[in-house]
Design a protein around this motif. Structure first.
Motif, PDB file in Angstrom:
ATOM      1  N   GLU A 144       0.802  -1.222   0.000  1.00 37.33           N
ATOM      2  CA  GLU A 144       0.000   0.000   0.000  1.00 37.33           C
ATOM      3  C   GLU A 144       0.839   1.278   0.000  1.00 37.33           C
ATOM      4  N   LYS A 145       1.935   1.271   0.764  1.00 38.12           N
ATOM      5  CA  LYS A 145       2.748   2.485   0.896  1.00 38.12           C
ATOM      6  C   LYS A 145       4.133   2.112   1.393  1.00 38.12           C
ATOM      7  N   GLU A 146       5.039   3.084   1.386  1.00 44.07           N
ATOM      8  CA  GLU A 146       6.390   2.830   1.889  1.00 44.07           C
ATOM      9  C   GLU A 146       6.331   2.384   3.344  1.00 44.07           C
ATOM     10  N   PHE A 147       7.324   1.582   3.720  1.00 48.37           N
ATOM     11  CA  PHE A 147       7.399   1.135   5.102  1.00 48.37           C
ATOM     12  C   PHE A 147       8.856   1.092   5.534  1.00 48.37           C
ATOM     13  N   ALA A 148       9.054   1.246   6.819  1.00 47.10           N
ATOM     14  CA  ALA A 148      10.381   1.131   7.431  1.00 47.10           C
ATOM     15  C   ALA A 148      10.244   0.190   8.617  1.00 47.10           C
TER      16      ALA A 148
END
Length: 180
Positions: free
Chosen positions: A81-85
């Motif tokens: 869905e979106k960037e993650f860290a």
């Protein structure tokens, strides 16, 4: 997903998710509260492992693969869905690293950043030890915990607290001792 992830502050419009992995014996609540420190661009997910908090009736994970597979299988749809860290402290550093490696190898996905603290690298000579901490007697284990630091004296001196704290800690140490 709610079984594995604690997210106290849902932020659908966030551009990035910070996924936090707990220290040995730790739960998810501490890191889940970090969301209060960030603006709406970051949503914090905190991993809740078997055997703690609302999962206290489940058996502890026996291997790193069990942890990585559950985290990967549960989070995979969300990771697209979106960037993650990832952030992991101590034991969480190992579980976040192992999860990142698996995601890259099997799904060609990787976090935009991997933050780790409180532990040496998986290949470090400082990790090699003749004595496995998870196999120490209760007395030796308490001495080790006291000498290692990081555990409040109030917990080390409270037998009821120790009965709750030591089993997940030993289980997580067993996982790390057999990792890599």
């Amino acid at each position: 997903m709610d079984k594995l992830i604690t997210c106290l502050y849902r932020r659908p419009s966030a551009t990035t998710r910070l996924i936090c992995f707990p220290w040995a014996g730790g739960g998810s609540i501490y890191f889940a509260q970090w969301a209060r420190l960030f603006d709406d661009s970051i949503e914090v997910y905190s991993v809740r492992l078997p055997g703690r908090e609302s999962r206290s009736q489940e058996a502890f994970a026996q291997t790193m693969d069990q942890i990585v597979n559950e985290v990967t299988n549960t989070l995979l749809p969300k990771l697209h869905e979106k960037e993650f860290a990832f952030f992991g402290h101590s034991f969480g550093a190992f579980t976040s690293f192992a999860t990142a490696v698996t995601l890259k190898q099997k799904h060609n996905l990787e976090p935009v950043h991997l933050f780790v603290s409180g532990v040496s690298a998986p290949h470090s000579e400082s990790r090699s030890s003749v004595v496995k901490k998870s196999e120490l007697s209760d007395e030796e284990f308490l001495r080790y915990m006291s000498e290692a630091g990081g555990t409040p004296k109030e917990i080390l001196q409270n037998k009821d607290a120790l009965q709750m704290f030591i089993p997940p800690l030993r289980a997580d140490l067993r996982v790390v001792e057999n990792f890599m």
